[in-house]
Scaffold this motif. Structure first.
Motif, PDB file in Angstrom:
ATOM      1  N   UNK A  68       0.819  -1.202   0.000  1.00  0.00           N
ATOM      2  CA  UNK A  68       0.000   0.000   0.000  1.00  0.00           C
ATOM      3  C   UNK A  68       0.856   1.256   0.000  1.00  0.00           C
ATOM      4  N   UNK A  69       2.153   1.123  -0.218  1.00  0.00           N
ATOM      5  CA  UNK A  69       3.080   2.244  -0.076  1.00  0.00           C
ATOM      6  C   UNK A  69       3.913   2.436  -1.335  1.00  0.00           C
ATOM      7  N   UNK A  70       3.348   3.071  -2.356  1.00  0.00           N
ATOM      8  CA  UNK A  70       4.140   3.434  -3.529  1.00  0.00           C
ATOM      9  C   UNK A  70       5.118   4.544  -3.179  1.00  0.00           C
ATOM     10  N   UNK A  71       6.263   4.549  -3.856  1.00  0.00           N
ATOM     11  CA  UNK A  71       7.272   5.588  -3.625  1.00  0.00           C
ATOM     12  C   UNK A  71       8.269   5.577  -4.775  1.00  0.00           C
ATOM     13  N   UNK A  72       8.367   6.690  -5.488  1.00  0.00           N
ATOM     14  CA  UNK A  72       9.316   6.783  -6.593  1.00  0.00           C
ATOM     15  C   UNK A  72      10.737   7.048  -6.110  1.00  0.00           C
ATOM     16  N   UNK A  73      10.879   7.617  -4.886  1.00  0.00           N
ATOM     17  CA  UNK A  73      12.188   8.022  -4.393  1.00  0.00           C
ATOM     18  C   UNK A  73      12.915   6.851  -3.733  1.00  0.00           C
ATOM     19  N   UNK A  74      14.234   6.940  -3.702  1.00  0.00           N
ATOM     20  CA  UNK A  74      15.064   5.933  -3.022  1.00  0.00           C
ATOM     21  C   UNK A  74      15.537   6.472  -1.675  1.00  0.00           C
ATOM     22  N   UNK A  75      16.230   5.626  -0.912  1.00  0.00           N
ATOM     23  CA  UNK A  75      16.834   6.013   0.369  1.00  0.00           C
ATOM     24  C   UNK A  75      15.808   6.425   1.420  1.00  0.00           C
ATOM     25  N   UNK A  76      14.645   5.785   1.427  1.00  0.00           N
ATOM     26  CA  UNK A  76      13.667   6.002   2.478  1.00  0.00           C
ATOM     27  C   UNK A  76      13.506   4.675   3.212  1.00  0.00           C
ATOM     28  N   UNK A  77      14.113   4.584   4.399  1.00  0.00           N
ATOM     29  CA  UNK A  77      14.168   3.308   5.116  1.00  0.00           C
ATOM     30  C   UNK A  77      12.787   2.805   5.508  1.00  0.00           C
ATOM     31  N   UNK A  78      11.886   3.715   5.876  1.00  0.00           N
ATOM     32  CA  UNK A  78      10.571   3.297   6.340  1.00  0.00           C
ATOM     33  C   UNK A  78       9.592   3.071   5.187  1.00  0.00           C
ATOM     34  N   UNK A  79       9.923   3.561   4.006  1.00  0.00           N
ATOM     35  CA  UNK A  79       9.039   3.400   2.845  1.00  0.00           C
ATOM     36  C   UNK A  79       9.910   3.135   1.617  1.00  0.00           C
ATOM     37  N   UNK A  80      10.304   1.882   1.392  1.00  0.00           N
ATOM     38  CA  UNK A  80      11.231   1.555   0.307  1.00  0.00           C
ATOM     39  C   UNK A  80      10.668   1.938  -1.065  1.00  0.00           C
ATOM     40  N   UNK A  81      11.586   2.108  -1.997  1.00  0.00           N
ATOM     41  CA  UNK A  81      11.190   2.472  -3.357  1.00  0.00           C
ATOM     42  C   UNK A  81      10.249   1.418  -3.946  1.00  0.00           C
ATOM     43  N   UNK A  82       9.141   1.875  -4.507  1.00  0.00           N
ATOM     44  CA  UNK A  82       8.134   0.978  -5.061  1.00  0.00           C
ATOM     45  C   UNK A  82       7.426   1.719  -6.189  1.00  0.00           C
ATOM     46  N   UNK A  83       7.631   1.243  -7.423  1.00  0.00           N
ATOM     47  CA  UNK A  83       7.072   1.924  -8.582  1.00  0.00           C
ATOM     48  C   UNK A  83       5.662   1.439  -8.935  1.00  0.00           C
ATOM     49  N   UNK A  84       5.098   0.555  -8.122  1.00  0.00           N
ATOM     50  CA  UNK A  84       3.738   0.119  -8.354  1.00  0.00           C
ATOM     51  C   UNK A  84       3.592  -0.822  -9.530  1.00  0.00           C
ATOM     52  N   UNK A  85       2.411  -0.834 -10.126  1.00  0.00           N
ATOM     53  CA  UNK A  85       2.117  -1.783 -11.194  1.00  0.00           C
ATOM     54  C   UNK A  85       1.120  -1.163 -12.158  1.00  0.00           C
ATOM     55  N   UNK A  86       1.158  -1.630 -13.394  1.00  0.00           N
ATOM     56  CA  UNK A  86       0.171  -1.246 -14.386  1.00  0.00           C
ATOM     57  C   UNK A  86      -0.654  -2.482 -14.726  1.00  0.00           C
ATOM     58  N   UNK A  87      -1.974  -2.317 -14.776  1.00  0.00           N
ATOM     59  CA  UNK A  87      -2.860  -3.469 -14.948  1.00  0.00           C
ATOM     60  C   UNK A  87      -3.970  -3.140 -15.938  1.00  0.00           C
ATOM     61  N   UNK A  88      -4.128  -4.003 -16.924  1.00  0.00           N
ATOM     62  CA  UNK A  88      -5.282  -3.960 -17.815  1.00  0.00           C
ATOM     63  C   UNK A  88      -6.242  -5.055 -17.382  1.00  0.00           C
ATOM     64  N   UNK A  89      -7.527  -4.754 -17.315  1.00  0.00           N
ATOM     65  CA  UNK A  89      -8.481  -5.687 -16.732  1.00  0.00           C
ATOM     66  C   UNK A  89      -9.797  -5.690 -17.485  1.00  0.00           C
ATOM     67  N   UNK A  90     -10.349  -6.869 -17.648  1.00  0.00           N
ATOM     68  CA  UNK A  90     -11.698  -7.034 -18.203  1.00  0.00           C
ATOM     69  C   UNK A  90     -12.517  -7.812 -17.183  1.00  0.00           C
ATOM     70  N   UNK A  91     -13.632  -7.240 -16.754  1.00  0.00           N
ATOM     71  CA  UNK A  91     -14.486  -7.862 -15.744  1.00  0.00           C
ATOM     72  C   UNK A  91     -15.880  -8.067 -16.312  1.00  0.00           C
ATOM     73  N   UNK A  92     -16.369  -9.279 -16.198  1.00  0.00           N
ATOM     74  CA  UNK A  92     -17.732  -9.611 -16.587  1.00  0.00           C
ATOM     75  C   UNK A  92     -18.494  -9.982 -15.330  1.00  0.00           C
ATOM     76  N   UNK A  93     -19.453  -9.168 -14.948  1.00  0.00           N
ATOM     77  CA  UNK A  93     -20.174  -9.370 -13.695  1.00  0.00           C
ATOM     78  C   UNK A  93     -21.566  -9.925 -13.957  1.00  0.00           C
ATOM     79  N   UNK A  94     -22.106 -10.611 -12.955  1.00  0.00           N
ATOM     80  CA  UNK A  94     -23.473 -11.109 -13.048  1.00  0.00           C
ATOM     81  C   UNK A  94     -24.154 -10.948 -11.699  1.00  0.00           C
TER      82      UNK A  94
END
Length: 440
Positions: A414-440
């Motif tokens: 739950x902790x994205x972060x583009x910067x480095x050198x943050x001990x409590x919140x490590x670097x995390x560039x997240x993810x890209x997701x394409x999604x198709x949902x069929x609901x009923x």
């Protein structure tokens, strides 16, 4: 036998409900995690079952100026259930349970302006609730399983015993009384449980000015757990609630309070708790204040909100008397299909802060969102973080399906972060997701 029951249950669902009460979705995702390097397709599905296979409702009413009435229901339900809790039956791979539920919804003696229900006493009054703070609460299905969580307003009311008895309504006044007692098992004291309470309607004192009040006294002198005497569950409790409200054309104000005292068996004195909620509105400005003292913990929060010609916003402070008060502000501006917003918060003791901005474009066939945030710990070097999110979603391209493309937090953090050198919140560039949902 299990296979036969499974087939019978499935047939009953299809025949009796035609899938009414069953919802869920199947989806396929294609994504790439910038931090871990994981990529590829992922299939998923979920189902929620809450089907009434059969039901009967009974109602009987007497005649005359004074009459008796009763309403009862019997339902055969199929719903999600945790297999580990040993359901009555289940299908292979699915967590389902079948159960019969009978209840007397209402049984009463009634007249022109009064009614006496013989199905039990009422809960303690709860008039004061926060308009600023929320707490997490579980959501249960008919089998008692936790199926979801929701956020409800932070509030306090004294915990009381709803002893067997009656609840009477007389021209919107509600009073309740009940008790039971008798000889206990060997080694435990005789038991006596009681409840008496009253809640008034809103009483008009003058034009625009109303008052409302409530009170309760209750106790458990011998609580049993598996037929064993449990002194920790025995108590006496008293509670009182009051509300004063005033409303005019452009101005309104309301103050509500709940107070309670409780003494557990074996303790020396009563413990008192209370909360107060106040709201003042003078268009277009609204101010809310909430204070509680529960378990010797003081909580104070306040918020001022306003809106004008598409602009809305608020300034708030939470846990003002606590160890780490949070002060924040939010604002939004909407014109046609575009909403632009921003916010900031600051924690006084830990010296943590965050500033964020977001934009949303709601077109006829799709909705696009983007946001960014910057935060840091002011007392520590190399504790800053920066992240951004974006998404576009549409349910108009393919009838019956929702397509989305999103960039944001990965599935494990739950902790994205583009910067480095943050001990409590490590670097995390997240993810890209394409999604198709069929609901009923």
């Amino acid at each position: 036998m299990k296979k036969i029951l499974s087939i019978a249950v499935i047939f009953a669902i299809v025949a009796a409900s035609a899938f009414a009460g069953i919802s869920g979705n199947a989806n396929i995702k294609l994504g790439y995690d910038f931090t871990s390097g994981a990529y590829g397709f992922k299939n998923g599905d979920s189902v929620s079952v809450d089907v009434e296979l059969a039901s009967e409702t009974a109602e009987a009413l007497g005649e005359g100026d004074v009459f008796a009435g009763v309403k009862a229901s019997l339902s055969l339900l199929l719903a999600n259930k945790d297999v580990a809790e040993d359901p009555a039956i289940w299908t292979d791979g699915a967590k389902l349970a079948l159960g019969a539920f009978f209840s007397i919804d209402e049984a009463y003696v009634s007249g022109a302006d009064w009614k006496v229900a013989i199905t039990g006493t009422q809960s303690a009054p709860d008039f004061a609730k926060s308009a600023i703070d929320t707490v997490e609460a579980d959501v249960y299905n008919v089998f008692g399983n936790v199926v979801d969580t929701k956020y409800v307003a932070k509030s306090y009311k004294v915990s009381v015993n709803k002893a067997p008895g009656f609840t009477a309504t007389i021209k919107d006044w509600k009073v309740a009384a009940g008790f039971n007692g008798g000889k206990a098992n060997a080694g435990a004291p005789d038991f006596f449980n009681y409840h008496v309470s009253a809640i008034t309607p809103e009483i008009a004192l003058s034009e625009g000015l109303t008052v409302k009040a409530g009170a309760v006294a209750s106790g458990i002198k011998n609580a049993k757990t598996d037929d064993a005497y449990d002194p920790s569950k025995c108590y006496d409790a008293f509670g009182a609630s009051a509300q004063v409200a005033y409303a005019a054309d452009a101005f309104s104000a309301k103050v509500a309070a709940d107070f309670g005292m409780k003494k557990t068996v074996g303790t020396d004195s009563f413990k008192a708790d209370f909360d107060i909620a106040g709201k003042v509105a003078f268009a277009p400005i609204t101010a809310d204040v909430y204070f509680s003292r529960v378990d010797e913990k003081n909580w104070l929060s306040a918020k001022v909100s306003g809106s004008y010609e598409g602009i809305s916003g608020n300034i708030y402070a939470q846990d003002i008397l606590g160890d780490d008060v949070t002060i924040g502000a939010k604002a939004e501006y909407t014109v046609d299909a575009v909403t632009v917003g921003g916010g900031a918060w600051f924690k006084k003791t830990s010296k943590a802060m965050e500033v964020s901005a977001n934009v949303k474009y709601a077109a006829e066939k799709f909705t696009a969102k983007a946001g960014a945030a910057y935060g840091m710990d002011l007392d520590t070097e190399n504790k800053a973080y920066v992240y951004a999110t974006a998404s576009v979603e549409s349910d108009a391209i393919i009838n019956g399906a929702t397509l989305s493309l999103a960039y944001g937090k990965d599935s494990a953090s739950n902790n994205m972060n583009f910067l480095s050198d943050n001990a409590s919140r490590p670097q995390n560039f997240g993810a890209v997701t394409a999604k198709c949902t069929i609901a009923f």
